[in-house]
Design an enzyme around this catalytic site. Sequence first.
Site, PDB file in Angstrom:
ATOM      1  N   LYS A 137      24.423  25.324 -41.924  1.00  0.00           N
ATOM      2  CA  LYS A 137      24.892  24.559 -43.090  1.00  0.00           C
ATOM      3  C   LYS A 137      24.995  25.475 -44.302  1.00  0.00           C
ATOM      4  CE  LYS A 137      21.873  22.028 -45.669  1.00  0.00           C
ATOM      5  NZ  LYS A 137      21.961  22.361 -47.102  1.00  0.00           N
ATOM      6  N   ASN A 138      23.942  26.245 -44.535  1.00  0.00           N
ATOM      7  CA  ASN A 138      23.901  27.034 -45.770  1.00  0.00           C
ATOM      8  C   ASN A 138      24.853  28.227 -45.750  1.00  0.00           C
ATOM      9  OD1 ASN A 138      22.161  25.227 -46.824  1.00  0.00           O
ATOM     10  ND2 ASN A 138      20.313  26.489 -46.593  1.00  0.00           N
ATOM     11  N   ARG A 189      24.545  19.595 -54.354  1.00  0.00           N
ATOM     12  CA  ARG A 189      24.182  20.668 -55.276  1.00  0.00           C
ATOM     13  C   ARG A 189      24.999  21.937 -55.040  1.00  0.00           C
ATOM     14  NH1 ARG A 189      20.572  23.207 -58.879  1.00  0.00           N
ATOM     15  NH2 ARG A 189      20.117  25.327 -58.235  1.00  0.00           N
ATOM     16  N   CYS A 242      22.811  14.454 -64.960  1.00  0.00           N
ATOM     17  CA  CYS A 242      23.116  14.847 -66.343  1.00  0.00           C
ATOM     18  C   CYS A 242      22.437  16.170 -66.703  1.00  0.00           C
ATOM     19  CB  CYS A 242      22.702  13.765 -67.306  1.00  0.00           C
ATOM     20  SG  CYS A 242      20.960  13.404 -67.204  1.00  0.00           S
ATOM     21  N   ARG A 258      17.747  19.749 -60.710  1.00  0.00           N
ATOM     22  CA  ARG A 258      17.495  21.144 -60.337  1.00  0.00           C
ATOM     23  C   ARG A 258      18.265  22.048 -61.287  1.00  0.00           C
ATOM     24  NH1 ARG A 258      18.223  20.764 -53.921  1.00  0.00           N
ATOM     25  NH2 ARG A 258      18.050  23.017 -53.846  1.00  0.00           N
ATOM     26  N   ILE A 260      20.247  25.154 -63.352  1.00  0.00           N
ATOM     27  CA  ILE A 260      21.308  26.101 -62.999  1.00  0.00           C
ATOM     28  C   ILE A 260      21.320  27.281 -63.978  1.00  0.00           C
ATOM     29  CG2 ILE A 260      22.764  24.388 -61.829  1.00  0.00           C
ATOM     30  CD1 ILE A 260      24.573  24.419 -64.350  1.00  0.00           C
ATOM     31  N   ASP A 261      20.177  27.473 -64.673  1.00  0.00           N
ATOM     32  CA  ASP A 261      20.103  28.521 -65.692  1.00  0.00           C
ATOM     33  C   ASP A 261      20.406  29.918 -65.139  1.00  0.00           C
ATOM     34  OD1 ASP A 261      17.600  27.799 -64.377  1.00  0.00           O
ATOM     35  OD2 ASP A 261      16.739  29.495 -65.465  1.00  0.00           O
ATOM     36  N   LEU A 262      20.015  30.188 -63.895  1.00  0.00           N
ATOM     37  CA  LEU A 262      20.231  31.530 -63.337  1.00  0.00           C
ATOM     38  C   LEU A 262      21.718  31.815 -63.187  1.00  0.00           C
ATOM     39  CD1 LEU A 262      17.499  31.550 -60.523  1.00  0.00           C
ATOM     40  CD2 LEU A 262      17.335  32.543 -62.811  1.00  0.00           C
ATOM     41  N   ASP A 318      12.438  25.205 -46.117  1.00  0.00           N
ATOM     42  CA  ASP A 318      13.147  24.194 -45.323  1.00  0.00           C
ATOM     43  C   ASP A 318      12.457  23.917 -43.990  1.00  0.00           C
ATOM     44  OD1 ASP A 318      14.986  23.952 -47.318  1.00  0.00           O
ATOM     45  OD2 ASP A 318      16.603  25.022 -46.302  1.00  0.00           O
ATOM     46  N   ILE A 376       7.972  26.690 -53.423  1.00  0.00           N
ATOM     47  CA  ILE A 376       9.330  26.744 -54.005  1.00  0.00           C
ATOM     48  C   ILE A 376       9.684  25.457 -54.765  1.00  0.00           C
ATOM     49  CG2 ILE A 376      11.769  27.316 -53.528  1.00  0.00           C
ATOM     50  CD1 ILE A 376      10.217  29.499 -52.214  1.00  0.00           C
ATOM     51  N   ARG A 424      23.607  14.712 -43.722  1.00  0.00           N
ATOM     52  CA  ARG A 424      24.079  15.779 -44.611  1.00  0.00           C
ATOM     53  C   ARG A 424      23.968  17.139 -43.932  1.00  0.00           C
ATOM     54  NH1 ARG A 424      20.468  16.387 -49.179  1.00  0.00           N
ATOM     55  NH2 ARG A 424      21.584  18.344 -49.177  1.00  0.00           N
TER      56      ARG A 424
HETATM   57  C1  UD1 Z   1      18.979  27.198 -51.097  1.00  0.00           C
HETATM   58  C2  UD1 Z   1      19.279  26.434 -49.845  1.00  0.00           C
HETATM   59  C3  UD1 Z   1      18.175  25.422 -49.566  1.00  0.00           C
HETATM   60  C4  UD1 Z   1      16.818  26.084 -49.579  1.00  0.00           C
HETATM   61  C5  UD1 Z   1      16.619  26.949 -50.820  1.00  0.00           C
HETATM   62  C6  UD1 Z   1      15.355  27.770 -50.787  1.00  0.00           C
HETATM   63  C7  UD1 Z   1      21.710  26.335 -49.890  1.00  0.00           C
HETATM   64  C8  UD1 Z   1      22.917  25.470 -50.061  1.00  0.00           C
HETATM   65  N1  UD1 Z   1      20.530  25.719 -50.045  1.00  0.00           N
HETATM   66  O1  UD1 Z   1      18.974  26.224 -52.145  1.00  0.00           O
HETATM   67  O2  UD1 Z   1      18.422  24.841 -48.282  1.00  0.00           O
HETATM   68  O3  UD1 Z   1      15.825  25.084 -49.574  1.00  0.00           O
HETATM   69  O4  UD1 Z   1      17.721  27.849 -50.975  1.00  0.00           O
HETATM   70  O5  UD1 Z   1      15.352  28.580 -49.678  1.00  0.00           O
HETATM   71  O6  UD1 Z   1      21.814  27.512 -49.594  1.00  0.00           O
HETATM   72  N2  UD1 Z   1      16.083  27.816 -59.631  1.00  0.00           N
HETATM   73  C9  UD1 Z   1      16.031  27.929 -61.006  1.00  0.00           C
HETATM   74  N3  UD1 Z   1      17.197  28.096 -61.689  1.00  0.00           N
HETATM   75  C10 UD1 Z   1      18.407  28.171 -61.062  1.00  0.00           C
HETATM   76  C11 UD1 Z   1      18.461  28.072 -59.661  1.00  0.00           C
HETATM   77  C12 UD1 Z   1      17.271  27.890 -58.972  1.00  0.00           C
HETATM   78  O7  UD1 Z   1      14.967  27.863 -61.591  1.00  0.00           O
HETATM   79  O8  UD1 Z   1      19.427  28.327 -61.752  1.00  0.00           O
HETATM   80  C13 UD1 Z   1      14.831  27.623 -58.885  1.00  0.00           C
HETATM   81  C14 UD1 Z   1      14.815  26.325 -58.079  1.00  0.00           C
HETATM   82  O9  UD1 Z   1      14.417  25.221 -58.863  1.00  0.00           O
HETATM   83  C15 UD1 Z   1      13.779  26.660 -57.009  1.00  0.00           C
HETATM   84  C16 UD1 Z   1      14.030  28.159 -56.769  1.00  0.00           C
HETATM   85  O10 UD1 Z   1      14.736  28.638 -57.904  1.00  0.00           O
HETATM   86  O11 UD1 Z   1      12.475  26.499 -57.493  1.00  0.00           O
HETATM   87  C17 UD1 Z   1      14.817  28.466 -55.536  1.00  0.00           C
HETATM   88  O12 UD1 Z   1      15.939  27.677 -55.530  1.00  0.00           O
HETATM   89  P1  UD1 Z   1      17.278  28.208 -54.870  1.00  0.00           P
HETATM   90  O13 UD1 Z   1      17.037  29.355 -53.961  1.00  0.00           O
HETATM   91  O14 UD1 Z   1      18.294  28.378 -55.932  1.00  0.00           O
HETATM   92  O15 UD1 Z   1      17.661  26.996 -53.997  1.00  0.00           O
HETATM   93  P2  UD1 Z   1      19.103  26.674 -53.659  1.00  0.00           P
HETATM   94  O16 UD1 Z   1      19.887  27.937 -53.693  1.00  0.00           O
HETATM   95  O17 UD1 Z   1      19.572  25.520 -54.454  1.00  0.00           O
END
Ligand code: UD1
Length: 426
Positions: free
Chosen positions: A22-23, A93, A117, A124, A126-128, A313, A335, A406
């Site tokens: 999926k990912n 997401r 919102c 969750r 998206i700052d990064l 996961d 995480i 999903r």
């Molecule tokens: C991806 C995987 C998901 C998996 C996760 C962790 C996909 C589509 N999904 O999710 O299945 O559970 O990796 O292995 O590939 N964070 C921030 N700011 C950001 C982005 C992330 O603080 O802008 C934090 C998140 O809240 C979390 C951590 O970073 O605590 C890791 O999240 P992230 O690796 O980004 O998860 P996803 O990429 O959404």
Amino acid sequence: MAKFIIQGRKPLKGKITVSGSKNAALKIFPVSLLTQEPIRLFNVPEIEDVFRAQEMLISLGGEVKKIKKGVYEIKFNGKKSLDMPASLVNKFRASIMFVGPILAIYGKVRFPHPGGCVIGAGARPIDLFLNGFQKMGAKVKIFRHECGQDYYYLTVKRLRGANIFFPKISVTATESLMMTAVFAEGETILKNCAMEPEIVSLAEYLNSCGAKIKGAGTSTISVKGIKKLKGGEYKIIPDRIEAGTFAMLAAASNSGEVLIKNCQPNHLEALWTLFDKIGVNYSLTKDSVLIKPAKKLLACDVTTHEYPGFATDLQSPYTVLMTQAHGSSLIHETIYDRRLLFTDMLTQMGANIIMADPHRVVVNGPTKLYGRQLVSPDLRAGMALIIAALIASGRTEIDNIYQIDRGYERLDERLRLLGADIKRVE
Ligand code: UD1
């Protein structure tokens, strides 16, 4: 709402085939915006999240053609649309992955916060992503859309290479900045990157189409900007989370030989190390895992970690497995802070689980589990509840199975081939 009805404690044995990841699959649809040549996809999992990614591509002016099961051709024809539809962005997401490519080709993009919102508590972050795009020269504005939802509006004249350090390791942020940097002027260096196999696979695909990416699979990735990307062929790697989950299902059921086919066991080394400690009776080949009944399962602590550590996961099925092991195990989820809340439902089923804090639970086993009426809270916890139901005495009903669909293709059909008594009721 569709639900699963499961009659537990049927012996599970036979073969089960792992689907495409999926990912990995979700990221090829946004990447397809970077070329107007067709891309042929193989081993595509036919799951709800992938259908949403296909719908997003179509809404932006792309085409998706199914050749046969698992084989698709996708093509972006360059029709201009810088708006990402809220109806789709709110649903998954991974829609955030389209932002970088749209910005790279049009110099602007508008979208609501994925899943809700902008300022909403619990969304969750998206700052990064935003910080990365800003480093590459983009301007970010937040405005109130006429629909009442807050939107992001990103603009840039020309993306330029940048030195980007991720303060937190993120899979999708690493992939997003990597694909966006393909068209940036000069070199981009990404540091403290995630190292998941799906990232390596994506980088290999992009390089086969002309990109200049080095270091994917390590913590530092460099991308040299190019002007044009070709189309190509992308074979989606097997889903390591699905493979690991099926292995834990077979181990928890402990009732027969289960062969898990079409997987890459070398992507799951953290799990095999735990299996050695727990006493799971397993053997591996290059592309399969065989689980045989074990004499006794022993409890073992686990801490989730970015790859190559133990994947978050896999935490929920592991927690179910520990309800069948002798002794106490500490499950430490590092995480996400809501991923252990589903253990409340395992307790209702008869498990002995103590929550120390939102990130840690102690499981005392072994305990018998009993069928209950449950609601799937999310994808991975939903799958874990299915495992619990399959090993529990009696009947379990699991509602809200869209959350399971999903990420798992025709799960009920595949589990029935192992002997499971699971029905889908629409
Ligand atoms: C991806 C995987 C998901 C998996 C996760 C962790 C996909 C589509 N999904 O999710 O299945 O559970 O990796 O292995 O590939 N964070 C921030 N700011 C950001 C982005 C992330 O603080 O802008 C934090 C998140 O809240 C979390 C951590 O970073 O605590 C890791 O999240 P992230 O690796 O980004 O998860 P996803 O990429 O959404």
